[in-house]
Design a protein around this motif. Structure first.
Motif, PDB file in Angstrom:
ATOM      1  N   TYR A 135      19.037 -16.437 -80.985  1.00 43.12           N
ATOM      2  CA  TYR A 135      19.437 -15.705 -82.186  1.00 43.12           C
ATOM      3  C   TYR A 135      18.266 -15.329 -83.083  1.00 43.12           C
ATOM      4  N   THR A 136      17.261 -16.168 -83.151  1.00 47.13           N
ATOM      5  CA  THR A 136      16.095 -15.845 -83.976  1.00 47.13           C
ATOM      6  C   THR A 136      15.387 -14.623 -83.401  1.00 47.13           C
ATOM      7  N   CYS A 137      15.257 -14.561 -82.108  1.00 45.61           N
ATOM      8  CA  CYS A 137      14.649 -13.416 -81.439  1.00 45.61           C
ATOM      9  C   CYS A 137      15.483 -12.159 -81.709  1.00 45.61           C
ATOM     10  N   ALA A 138      16.800 -12.280 -81.564  1.00 40.30           N
ATOM     11  CA  ALA A 138      17.692 -11.134 -81.792  1.00 40.30           C
ATOM     12  C   ALA A 138      17.556 -10.620 -83.218  1.00 40.30           C
ATOM     13  N   GLU A 139      17.511 -11.547 -84.161  1.00 37.43           N
ATOM     14  CA  GLU A 139      17.388 -11.154 -85.562  1.00 37.43           C
ATOM     15  C   GLU A 139      16.058 -10.441 -85.819  1.00 37.43           C
ATOM     16  N   LYS A 140      14.972 -10.959 -85.265  1.00 45.53           N
ATOM     17  CA  LYS A 140      13.658 -10.327 -85.465  1.00 45.53           C
ATOM     18  C   LYS A 140      13.629  -8.915 -84.892  1.00 45.53           C
ATOM     19  N   LEU A 141      14.246  -8.727 -83.742  1.00 45.53           N
ATOM     20  CA  LEU A 141      14.290  -7.399 -83.138  1.00 45.53           C
ATOM     21  C   LEU A 141      15.135  -6.438 -83.982  1.00 45.53           C
ATOM     22  N   LEU A 142      16.243  -6.938 -84.513  1.00 50.35           N
ATOM     23  CA  LEU A 142      17.065  -6.095 -85.380  1.00 50.35           C
ATOM     24  C   LEU A 142      16.305  -5.701 -86.642  1.00 50.35           C
ATOM     25  N   LYS A 143      15.600  -6.655 -87.228  1.00 47.86           N
ATOM     26  CA  LYS A 143      14.819  -6.347 -88.437  1.00 47.86           C
ATOM     27  C   LYS A 143      13.724  -5.336 -88.123  1.00 47.86           C
ATOM     28  N   LYS A 144      13.136  -5.444 -86.941  1.00 46.40           N
ATOM     29  CA  LYS A 144      12.123  -4.473 -86.537  1.00 46.40           C
ATOM     30  C   LYS A 144      12.747  -3.078 -86.413  1.00 46.40           C
ATOM     31  N   SER A 145      13.987  -3.021 -85.948  1.00 45.03           N
ATOM     32  CA  SER A 145      14.648  -1.719 -85.774  1.00 45.03           C
ATOM     33  C   SER A 145      14.922  -1.022 -87.108  1.00 45.03           C
ATOM     34  N   LEU A 146      14.879  -1.777 -88.218  1.00 52.45           N
ATOM     35  CA  LEU A 146      15.071  -1.167 -89.535  1.00 52.45           C
ATOM     36  C   LEU A 146      13.957  -0.173 -89.867  1.00 52.45           C
ATOM     37  N   GLU A 147      12.835  -0.285 -89.170  1.00 52.92           N
ATOM     38  CA  GLU A 147      11.733   0.648 -89.392  1.00 52.92           C
ATOM     39  C   GLU A 147      12.098   2.073 -88.961  1.00 52.92           C
ATOM     40  N   TYR A 148      13.100   2.189 -88.109  1.00 49.73           N
ATOM     41  CA  TYR A 148      13.587   3.505 -87.667  1.00 49.73           C
ATOM     42  C   TYR A 148      14.715   3.940 -88.605  1.00 49.73           C
ATOM     43  N   LYS A 149      14.366   4.235 -89.842  1.00 48.65           N
ATOM     44  CA  LYS A 149      15.346   4.487 -90.895  1.00 48.65           C
ATOM     45  C   LYS A 149      16.409   5.528 -90.527  1.00 48.65           C
ATOM     46  N   ASN A 150      16.039   6.561 -89.809  1.00 46.30           N
ATOM     47  CA  ASN A 150      16.996   7.607 -89.466  1.00 46.30           C
ATOM     48  C   ASN A 150      17.900   7.226 -88.298  1.00 46.30           C
TER      49      ASN A 150
END
Length: 125
Positions: free
Chosen positions: A24-39
């Motif tokens: 879950y920690t890995c999943a969360e970090k990847l999701l947070k990284k995806s926030l950089e793709y704002k559009n």
């Protein structure tokens, strides 16, 4: 380092795989990284991040993510559930005034939302 080169879709897929395997920690970090793709950020990203934060007792950031999810969807059933989640966190913070407002809105979007109706009855008493 490879994460910095991943596309939004690749981050989503990798996050789902991590969550499926219990990382879950890995999943969360990847999701947070995806926030950089704002559009490209979808309602699911905000919803999943809200779920992660709520499960870790980080209610303020969970509220923020659930609000962003609610604002990013046109699905009234999903929006109703998100406002129920926000109301539930508000109840846990003893903010009953806002909890009632969120529950009223959740129920207006989906009058058959059983959990929202039950919670509203519980906090009314």
């Amino acid at each position: 380092l490879l994460v910095n080169q991943m596309s939004f879709a690749e981050l989503q897929n990798a996050s789902a795989l991590c969550a499926e395997k219990g990382f879950y920690t890995c999943a969360e970090k990847l999701l947070k990284k995806s926030l950089e793709y704002k559009n490209s950020v979808t309602t699911d990203v905000y919803l999943n991040l809200g779920n992660f934060d709520e499960s870790q007792g980080m209610s303020s950031s969970a509220l923020d993510y659930y609000s962003k999810a609610a604002n990013s969807t046109t699905d009234n059933f999903l929006k109703s559930d998100l406002y129920y989640r926000i109301a539930n966190i508000s109840v846990s913070k003893n903010d009953l005034k806002n909890a009632r407002l969120y529950l009223d809105y959740a129920i207006s979007l989906n009058p058959g939302h059983v959990k929202a109706n039950l919670l509203k009855k519980q906090i009314r008493n």
